[in-house]
Design a protein around this motif. Structure first.
Motif, PDB file in Angstrom:
ATOM      1  N   ARG A 178      36.811  51.461  25.731  1.00  0.00           N
ATOM      2  CA  ARG A 178      37.259  50.362  26.581  1.00  0.00           C
ATOM      3  C   ARG A 178      38.533  50.807  27.273  1.00  0.00           C
ATOM      4  N   MET A 179      38.746  50.341  28.492  1.00  0.00           N
ATOM      5  CA  MET A 179      39.858  50.869  29.292  1.00  0.00           C
ATOM      6  C   MET A 179      40.465  49.811  30.187  1.00  0.00           C
ATOM      7  N   ARG A 180      41.789  49.899  30.366  1.00  0.00           N
ATOM      8  CA  ARG A 180      42.498  49.210  31.443  1.00  0.00           C
ATOM      9  C   ARG A 180      43.321  50.257  32.187  1.00  0.00           C
ATOM     10  N   VAL A 181      43.657  49.945  33.443  1.00  0.00           N
ATOM     11  CA  VAL A 181      44.302  50.966  34.265  1.00  0.00           C
ATOM     12  C   VAL A 181      45.352  50.350  35.184  1.00  0.00           C
ATOM     13  N   HIS A 182      46.431  51.101  35.387  1.00  0.00           N
ATOM     14  CA  HIS A 182      47.402  50.811  36.439  1.00  0.00           C
ATOM     15  C   HIS A 182      47.309  51.947  37.438  1.00  0.00           C
ATOM     16  N   GLU A 183      46.931  51.614  38.679  1.00  0.00           N
ATOM     17  CA  GLU A 183      46.755  52.629  39.711  1.00  0.00           C
ATOM     18  C   GLU A 183      48.008  52.723  40.581  1.00  0.00           C
ATOM     19  N   ARG A 184      48.460  53.930  40.816  1.00  0.00           N
ATOM     20  CA  ARG A 184      49.599  54.125  41.717  1.00  0.00           C
ATOM     21  C   ARG A 184      49.199  53.598  43.091  1.00  0.00           C
ATOM     22  N   GLY A 185      50.089  52.841  43.688  1.00  0.00           N
ATOM     23  CA  GLY A 185      49.827  52.318  45.026  1.00  0.00           C
ATOM     24  C   GLY A 185      49.021  51.040  45.059  1.00  0.00           C
ATOM     25  N   SER A 186      48.465  50.603  43.918  1.00  0.00           N
ATOM     26  CA  SER A 186      47.631  49.400  43.907  1.00  0.00           C
ATOM     27  C   SER A 186      47.960  48.448  42.767  1.00  0.00           C
ATOM     28  N   GLY A 187      48.574  48.935  41.676  1.00  0.00           N
ATOM     29  CA  GLY A 187      48.847  48.107  40.517  1.00  0.00           C
ATOM     30  C   GLY A 187      47.661  48.079  39.568  1.00  0.00           C
ATOM     31  N   GLU A 188      47.605  47.075  38.690  1.00  0.00           N
ATOM     32  CA  GLU A 188      46.445  46.996  37.797  1.00  0.00           C
ATOM     33  C   GLU A 188      45.217  46.608  38.607  1.00  0.00           C
ATOM     34  N   THR A 189      44.128  47.320  38.378  1.00  0.00           N
ATOM     35  CA  THR A 189      42.861  47.023  39.025  1.00  0.00           C
ATOM     36  C   THR A 189      41.809  46.757  37.954  1.00  0.00           C
ATOM     37  N   LEU A 190      40.720  46.123  38.351  1.00  0.00           N
ATOM     38  CA  LEU A 190      39.655  45.815  37.398  1.00  0.00           C
ATOM     39  C   LEU A 190      38.875  47.047  36.991  1.00  0.00           C
ATOM     40  N   SER A 191      39.038  48.120  37.747  1.00  0.00           N
ATOM     41  CA  SER A 191      38.311  49.345  37.447  1.00  0.00           C
ATOM     42  C   SER A 191      38.916  50.479  38.254  1.00  0.00           C
ATOM     43  N   CYS A 192      38.749  51.696  37.757  1.00  0.00           N
ATOM     44  CA  CYS A 192      39.130  52.906  38.492  1.00  0.00           C
ATOM     45  C   CYS A 192      38.107  53.972  38.136  1.00  0.00           C
ATOM     46  N   ASP A 243      33.711  50.753  29.366  1.00  0.00           N
ATOM     47  CA  ASP A 243      33.800  49.342  29.719  1.00  0.00           C
ATOM     48  C   ASP A 243      35.188  49.051  30.280  1.00  0.00           C
ATOM     49  N   VAL A 244      35.210  48.510  31.484  1.00  0.00           N
ATOM     50  CA  VAL A 244      36.439  48.135  32.171  1.00  0.00           C
ATOM     51  C   VAL A 244      36.389  46.628  32.425  1.00  0.00           C
ATOM     52  N   PRO A 245      37.507  46.000  32.777  1.00  0.00           N
ATOM     53  CA  PRO A 245      37.465  44.545  33.007  1.00  0.00           C
ATOM     54  C   PRO A 245      36.433  44.118  34.044  1.00  0.00           C
ATOM     55  N   GLY A 246      36.099  44.997  35.002  1.00  0.00           N
ATOM     56  CA  GLY A 246      35.151  44.624  36.053  1.00  0.00           C
ATOM     57  C   GLY A 246      33.715  45.007  35.790  1.00  0.00           C
ATOM     58  N   GLY A 247      33.418  45.602  34.636  1.00  0.00           N
ATOM     59  CA  GLY A 247      32.034  45.973  34.365  1.00  0.00           C
ATOM     60  C   GLY A 247      31.918  47.226  33.529  1.00  0.00           C
ATOM     61  N   ARG A 248      30.881  48.004  33.789  1.00  0.00           N
ATOM     62  CA  ARG A 248      30.576  49.188  32.971  1.00  0.00           C
ATOM     63  C   ARG A 248      30.255  50.381  33.862  1.00  0.00           C
TER      64      ARG A 248
END
Length: 292
Positions: free
Chosen positions: A214-228, A253-258
């Motif tokens: 399971r994963m969450r992500v903070h993207e440079r230039g965008s902030g937290e996103t539902l998936s990367c 599995d990411v907050p936005g799906g699989r």
């Protein structure tokens, strides 16, 4: 299949990682940081984690995109804050879906197209409603400390390059993953030049050669996103490394799906997932939009 005219856009996403998509085959409307920020603004614009322009290689106005075989399509991808990015694993799938929807290409089930990105040509294969992307070889780097709101002590993170720079951090439980506050960017020590996306993962089980995380992500230039997309690959590759290469196929599995990640016999990392187009519209009044 509907052509896109001047000022028209399509909104799309890959497992919740959403983009404003523009078709500009002849390179007549180059993007600017100001326009990207206006389009990606979720309150005063259309809203998205990034903006993608579809342009023919040779007409993009960027040597990294134009250095591709004649006739290739180039994905001109920008982060929501108006900075350019090397690559986007979810974005390239949605990019191909845009080309299909706009009637700019034909791609049968099982067929492939090569897309020019700032990290080189990426091969995308249509698999029914899904798209698989060959991200090529990857590189595991060194460790650095990662501090983030919601975890009391900085944790070690592993550098992983998948076309974009990533730092992957393992957490102990789903509760710890849920407690993260990623509105603020994690602090990396040492800070990598140019920044990095940061993935927090909770490893799951490995059975029959298939691992789960399971994963969450903070993207440079965008902030937290539902998936990367490239981040899901980085997270799977880091977990694979920590497990002693116990599996070559991973379900992420990411907050936005699989999403699915696989390492082939050549050592190439593949990312497979959906690509959805959700509405189309046109820009009016310098960035305000109306759906149609």
């Amino acid at each position: 299949m509907t052509p896109l005219g001047t000022g028209a856009f399509i909104k799309g996403h890959g497992t919740g990682n959403d983009f404003v998509l523009l078709a500009d085959p002849d390179g007549a409307a180059p993007l600017t940081a100001e326009r990207v920020r206006a389009l990606a603004d979720r309150r005063f614009g259309i809203g998205g984690d990034g903006v993608i322009r579809a342009v023919r290689a040779g007409a993009a106005g960027d040597p990294a995109l134009d250095d591709a075989p004649a006739g290739s399509w180039a994905m001109d991808y920008w982060n929501a804050d108006g900075t350019v990015s090397e690559m986007c694993g979810n974005g390239v799938r949605v990019f191909v879906r845009l080309l299909l929807d706009a009637g700019l290409i034909e791609l049968a089930d099982g067929a492939a197209i090569e897309v020019a990105t700032r990290s080189g040509l990426k091969r995308v294969i249509r698999q029914g409603a899904l798209f698989a992307v060959d991200l090529g070889t990857f590189e595991l780097g060194g460790d650095r400390l990662v501090a983030a709101h919601g975890i009391e002590v900085a944790r070690p993170g592993l550098d992983v390059s998948t076309g974009n720079p990533h730092v992957v951090v393992a957490l102990a439980s789903a509760d710890e993953l849920a407690s993260l506050d990623l509105h603020a960017a994690p602090v990396l020590d040492p800070e990598p030049e140019g920044g990095a996306n940061v993935e927090f993962v909770v490893p799951g089980s490995i059975a029959d050669g298939v691992g789960a995380i399971r994963m969450r992500v903070h993207e440079r230039g965008s902030g937290e996103t539902l998936s990367c997309g490239t981040g899901a690959v980085a997270a799977a590759l880091a977990t694979r490394h920590w497990s002693g290469d116990a599996a070559d196929r991973w379900i992420v599995d990411v907050p936005g799906g699989r999403l699915e990640v696989e390492v082939d016999e050549r050592g190439h990392a593949w990312l497979t997932g959906p690509a959805e187009l959700v509405f189309r519209g046109e820009e009016i009044d310098g960035g305000v939009s109306r759906a149609r």
